[in-house]
Design an enzyme around this catalytic site. Structure first.
Site, PDB file in Angstrom:
ATOM      1  N   GLU A  71     -13.840  10.247 -23.909  1.00 21.73           N
ATOM      2  CA  GLU A  71     -14.001  11.157 -22.769  1.00 21.73           C
ATOM      3  C   GLU A  71     -15.300  10.971 -21.989  1.00 21.73           C
ATOM      4  OE1 GLU A  71     -13.182  15.189 -23.980  1.00 21.73           O
ATOM      5  OE2 GLU A  71     -11.104  14.718 -24.407  1.00 21.73           O
ATOM      6  N   GLU A  77      -5.322  12.635 -27.712  1.00 23.04           N
ATOM      7  CA  GLU A  77      -5.563  14.044 -28.028  1.00 23.04           C
ATOM      8  C   GLU A  77      -4.655  14.923 -27.183  1.00 23.04           C
ATOM      9  OE1 GLU A  77      -9.607  15.586 -27.702  1.00 23.04           O
ATOM     10  OE2 GLU A  77     -10.402  13.770 -28.656  1.00 23.04           O
TER      11      GLU A  77
HETATM   12  C1  FCB Z   1     -11.859  17.225 -26.252  1.00 27.48           C
HETATM   13  C2  FCB Z   1     -12.782  16.577 -27.260  1.00 27.48           C
HETATM   14  C3  FCB Z   1     -12.614  17.064 -28.676  1.00 27.48           C
HETATM   15  C4  FCB Z   1     -12.307  18.538 -28.725  1.00 27.48           C
HETATM   16  C5  FCB Z   1     -11.165  18.875 -27.795  1.00 27.48           C
HETATM   17  C6  FCB Z   1     -10.755  20.310 -27.813  1.00 27.48           C
HETATM   18  O1  FCB Z   1     -12.484  17.285 -25.017  1.00 27.48           O
HETATM   19  O2  FCB Z   1     -12.606  15.184 -27.279  1.00 27.48           O
HETATM   20  O3  FCB Z   1     -13.783  16.726 -29.385  1.00 27.48           O
HETATM   21  O4  FCB Z   1     -13.449  19.261 -28.446  1.00 27.48           O
HETATM   22  O5  FCB Z   1     -11.507  18.539 -26.493  1.00 27.48           O
END
Ligand code: FCB
Length: 438
Positions: free
Chosen positions: A166, A349
């Site tokens: 990210e 994610e």
């Molecule tokens: C993302 C992150 C992870 C976690 C999720 C909820 O931005 O990569 O570490 O905090 O959000």
């Protein structure tokens, strides 16, 4: 849940994701201090001033945690390797840190799980933060050295390596919005970080390729930016937000350029000669990771400095984070990532926080089951539209240290009692298991 493994292509991987600082516990085993240890101690930065000193104590409990993944029928585990554990001052190797990740990777493989490594998930060694962190070009050079050191130890056994998790959060959220370490609200530092984090990616890919490593990629976070109204000013604001949040990173990696509108605001603050790095940043990679959680509604805010925009509250149902639930956005970005890069895509994610309660040894998280089912349906639609989607990693395996929110927000498939550190798989864990093992 409303799907089974057979609804996904042959070889599709189901996994869960974590990150080192959020679960391991820190400050032992030779690990050095990180900018999160100090940021969390600043006034108002983190709920209750909490840090990752203990977290889920995964460092000592990793075998039991990997057992949970195996018992849940998962195929893969996404984790990160902490720079400050491997190199406490960002430069000097800590053999104990390397040993830990060596054991972790072997234990992952022993359970039939594919290890998906992330090199940088935010815990910058304090010694590098002292010298300006990501605002300093040297940090990107040091990152390539770290990448080589950790890959020399475990790169022969990991299934895939992501350079950066990210970059928008590392750069914009942390240096312009001030919400994450180092907590700056400084356009010059932000512009530099926006570039140096991508330079770090490029240098690491080059270094790892030179070592013969394969399956190299980057994990980008995307948020759908939609105009708060039909007014032309709001439409323009949403487009600019999309450029800063989404297109900056995707276009740099895909085409070696930054989007015009975003660059217009950042150009005066960019490091000299940034153009010369763009080829390195856009060098070929093997896959791209999509992290997706929500959308935002953007309005023009002419009274504030560039980019003169703000997010307004939307009408959709929200998670414990206050994030609107908007599965269509996942479909949108899987197609966008594919169209830009023409590469295999992973959902690295996706998940939701909820104020889960442990009652009689159970956590009944029906909302999370619905969230996962709806996002996996969006993923299936993307596959039907021709996206070469290879995996879906739920964030997160465990309730953990949710950065500025401390231990308050629960994202896990597995509940963690932060007093006793006891783990209890939630109903969503069991539901996902029965869907993917059916
Ligand atoms: C993302 C992150 C992870 C976690 C999720 C909820 O931005 O990569 O570490 O905090 O959000």
């Amino acid at each position: 849940m409303n799907f089974t493994r057979a609804d996904f292509p042959e070889g599709f991987l189901f996994g869960a994701a974590t990150a080192a600082y959020q679960i391991e516990g820190h400050g032992f085993g030779g690990a050095g201090p990180t900018h999160w240890d100090s940021f969390s101690k600043g006034p108002g930065n983190v709920v209750r001033g909490e840090d990752g000193a203990v977290a889920c104590d995964h460092y000592h409990r990793y075998e039991a945690d990997l057992d949970l993944l195996q018992a849940g029928g998962f195929d893969a585990y996404r984790f990160s390797t902490s720079w400050a554990r491997v190199m406490p001052d960002g430069r000097t190797v800590n053999p104990e840190g390397l040993d830990f990740y060596d054991r972790l990777v072997d234990a992952t493989l022993e359970r039939g799980l594919k290890p998906f490594q992330t090199l940088y998930h935010w815990e910058l060694p304090s010694a590098l933060a002292d010298r300006g962190g990501w605002a300093n070009r040297d940090t990107a050079l040091a990152f390539a050295d770290f990448s080589e050191v950790i890959s020399a130890r475990i790169g022969d056994r990991v299934a895939s390596t992501a350079t950066i998790n990210e970059p928008w959060c590392v750069a914009w959220l942390s240096h312009y919005l001030g919400h994450h370490a180092p907590g700056l609200r400084d356009i010059r530092a932000a512009a530099r970080a926006m570039h140096h984090i991508l330079l770090a990616h490029g240098l690491a890919v080059e270094r790892l390729r030179g070592m013969g490593r394969k399956e190299l990629g980057i994990v980008l976070n995307f948020e759908r930016a939609l105009p708060a109204s039909e007014k032309a000013a709001d439409v323009r604001a949403a487009d600019l937000q999309d450029q800063i949040y989404n297109r900056w990173f995707l276009e740099a990696i895909a085409h070696g350029r930054y989007p015009e509108g975003a660059l217009e605001g950042l150009a005066p603050h960019m490091p000299q000669g940034w153009q010369d790095d763009m080829r390195l940043i856009a060098q070929p990679i093997d896959w791209v990771g999509v992290n997706y959680y929500t959308r935002s509604l953007i309005a023009a805010a002419p009274e504030t400095p560039w980019p003169s925009l703000t997010a307004v509250e939307g009408p959709l149902p929200k998670t414990q984070m206050g994030w609107e639930i908007y599965p269509e956005g996942l479909h949108h970005f899987l197609l966008r990532a594919r169209d830009a890069l023409g590469l295999p895509v992973h959902v690295t994610e996706n998940g939701m926080a909820w104020a889960d309660r442990l009652e009689d040894g159970r956590v009944a998280d029906a909302e999370r089951q619905g969230f996962v089912a709806d996002h996996l349906a969006a993923a299936r639609r993307a596959i039907a539209d021709g996206v070469d989607l290879r995996s879906f990693f739920y964030w997160s395996l465990l309730d953990n240290y949710e950065w500025a929110f401390g231990y308050e927000k629960r994202f896990g498939l597995v509940h963690v009692d932060f007093e006793t550190l006891e783990r209890t798989p939630k109903a969503s864990y069991h539901a996902l298991k029965s869907a993917i093992t059916r």
